[in-house]
Design an enzyme around this catalytic site. Sequence first.
Site, PDB file in Angstrom:
ATOM      1  N   GLY A  91       6.029  18.801  -5.986  1.00  0.00           N
ATOM      2  CA  GLY A  91       4.860  18.091  -6.814  1.00  0.00           C
ATOM      3  C   GLY A  91       3.910  17.730  -5.866  1.00  0.00           C
ATOM      4  O   GLY A  91       3.262  18.895  -5.699  1.00  0.00           O
ATOM      5  N   GLU A 102       7.164   9.817   1.730  1.00  0.00           N
ATOM      6  CA  GLU A 102       5.806   9.719   2.204  1.00  0.00           C
ATOM      7  C   GLU A 102       5.355   9.765   3.788  1.00  0.00           C
ATOM      8  O   GLU A 102       4.780  10.154   4.149  1.00  0.00           O
ATOM      9  CB  GLU A 102       4.385   9.555   1.570  1.00  0.00           C
ATOM     10  N   ALA A 108      11.739   5.899  -6.389  1.00  0.00           N
ATOM     11  CA  ALA A 108      13.352   5.235  -6.379  1.00  0.00           C
ATOM     12  C   ALA A 108      12.921   3.686  -5.748  1.00  0.00           C
ATOM     13  O   ALA A 108      13.607   2.914  -7.059  1.00  0.00           O
ATOM     14  CB  ALA A 108      13.609   5.590  -4.116  1.00  0.00           C
TER      15      ALA A 108
HETATM   16 MO1  MOS Z   1       2.093  11.254  -4.690  1.00  0.00          MO
HETATM   17  S1  MOS Z   1       0.980  12.561  -3.400  1.00  0.00           S
HETATM   18  O1  MOS Z   1       1.480   9.920  -5.085  1.00  0.00           O
HETATM   19  O2  MOS Z   1       2.513  13.062  -5.528  1.00  0.00           O
END
Ligand code: MOS
Length: 744
Positions: A249, A700, A520
């Site tokens: 995603g 991230e 998570a």
């Molecule tokens: Mo993330 S860019 O908050 O899926």
Amino acid sequence: MRLFKTDMYNTPDTRNLLDHTRQGVIGKPLDRPEGPLKVSGSATYSAEWKFDNCAEGVLVLSTIAQGTVETIHKQPVLDMPGVLAVLADEAMTRRSTQGTAGEAPVQDVHTVEYFAQPIALVVAENFEQARDAALALKVDYAISDEPIALDPESPDAEVEDPANSEPVKGGDLDQAMRDAAFAVDVEYDTPGHASAAMEPHATIAQWDGDHLVLHGSYQMLSYNVKEIADCLSMSPKKVRIIAPYVGGGFGSKLGITHEAVAAAIAAKELQRPVRVVMTRQHVFQTVMRRSETRQRVRLAADATGKLIGLGHEALVSNLPDEDFAEPVTQATEFLYSGENRLLEVKVARISRMTAGSVRAPGEAVGMQVLEAAMDELAEAAGIDPVELRKRNMPDKVPVEGTPYSSRMLAEALDQGASAFGWDQRYATPCQRREGEWWIGMGMASAARVNMLVDAEARVTLKADGTALVETDQTDIGTGSYAILGQIAGEMLGLPIDRVKVMLGDTSLPAGAGSGGSFGAISTGSAVMRACEDIRKRIAKALGCDAEDLDIKDGVASAGDDSRALTDLLDGKDFAETGSIKPGKTAKDYSQASYGAFFAEVAVNAFTGETRVRRMTGAFGFGRVLNAKTARSQCLGGMVWGIGSALTEELAFDLRDGHLVNHDLAEYHVPAHADVPAIEVILLEERDAAASPLQAKGVGELGICGAAGSIANAIYNACGVRLRSFPMTLDKVIEQLPDPFAKVA
Ligand code: MOS
């Protein structure tokens, strides 16, 4: 069933339960339980569900950037073989969203605001018929004669303050720049990015009376239900979304996209299931993009390299009225010293598809530029880049004064440097040559804010001694199935093969969803709390205090007392729902995950081509919940860093606003040959302020600054200091030194 408490996370949970449990599965590099289904092709993705009598829809996209739809010539297309309907409902053209139910504007169907905006859906018996008809559909437009801004630099682009953020101002930055022993004042630009998830956006919609069921590919199901309900003016209680497997995603599936709304409307109209799968080109042209940015960074340092001033100002873009503005300076707020500061984002209103969250919104592009500018300061000050960062770790967040919850930046810098062999780096460029390649090393810090969000999960310890975890949390390839099972297994003292995890169905308790690296830790905290309540019941059955209870391999014990769980359960199930909500800990502490990147590149002395030869990343993000999935996230982020540094860029045609490179042939993500050996070091840390798990987000972190380390390595290799990402060979070659010059 009992009503759950309001579980605001107001005080750090310092009990550190997971270090006192006995099963030993938490943190282990366990395989993802759904892995075999995925690699054998037997996991059912959204477009693959089988329905009798399912019709196929194909979206029609506008071929102008701004104007109105005058006439859609439906009849000739309705006469084509198999065509069932041509739909142009006003709800269908709604912009793709951010998970902002009720807040996103619904556009007038007749207004086109960007090139390739969906304006209609053609439905037919099969996909080929629908695609053929969609291509044949004739649409008359009235092209707007208002000036159109197709680019943030256009004089017609209105530039505004963002709706949701204030600039950070402290002291006098201009004075600090004048007082500085070493100063850097530079402007960088970064291009737009596509999420480019492997699975295209797809939905199958089916109505049962006034109840809607969607099989779709989404990240945040409980939000997405509200969005779809809002779009269709119906109750969210009558919407169910099923998404057990999601093929990536990266932000593009945080909110609903056009195909979901279109499929729902068509299915109602035709009274049969309708599937709408976006083509790869549709995905590129209509779903959220990462904004391009122009960033000015000012760094003012004293004679020791300590920052006395820090400026980070960015221009980003979005459609008119969209609230999201790429939060470029998010990590700059807390990462380095410099009380005299100005951090500010402005947003240009332009005619391109919605800008929104793409993996690590803010830090992904903000950190790569800040870290490249820091490299420029290190050079100006004659200080080693690693040392410069370590000299600039503030005791508290500058201006705000908030304390840090935990921060492994120095450890990441040191351990990364040592594993990588940073001491082998030459301090000045053009010192190392292998054949026609200049070799260089660069580094950058990593930082990404930590977020805990609302989540619920139900855990059932069954009479047969197995456990079931249930939540609508998604697994977008990140490891939710594995991690949530490990938390339950650890808390309930069960081997992992006795724990089953069911995800991705809104008929289950509302998990956090997958976004912002919060899935998570948020849903995991809810699972943990449900398990805590179950542990209390087990303790009661055993006749001990919960604090004295040990459970391992299905056997509960306290002191000399020891009984099998199946025995204690006595034919009953223990089911509990746990929940968590963000509370005071979010405000009382600056919470972030940290790390460091080290890259070695080879730059071709004749062509300017850059090859990344190796990378090392060291990361500290609280407790590691699963060492394999965490490593994979870091690795994936660093691969994206390679793309951001060298190849990825949305290219718009400034004549009509269309996206030129709207497929994976022309939008260049790194392929296997572009990705070298990558080493990932996971640092052990506990952060009680972040979550009861003492874990922070990691999804991230691996992208946040990675491209900066590569840019810095390019400079170190060949002395080419580019301030424009991606650093493609055409840009590098312009500044290359004489390829025949003697190496010093
Ligand atoms: Mo993330 S860019 O908050 O899926």
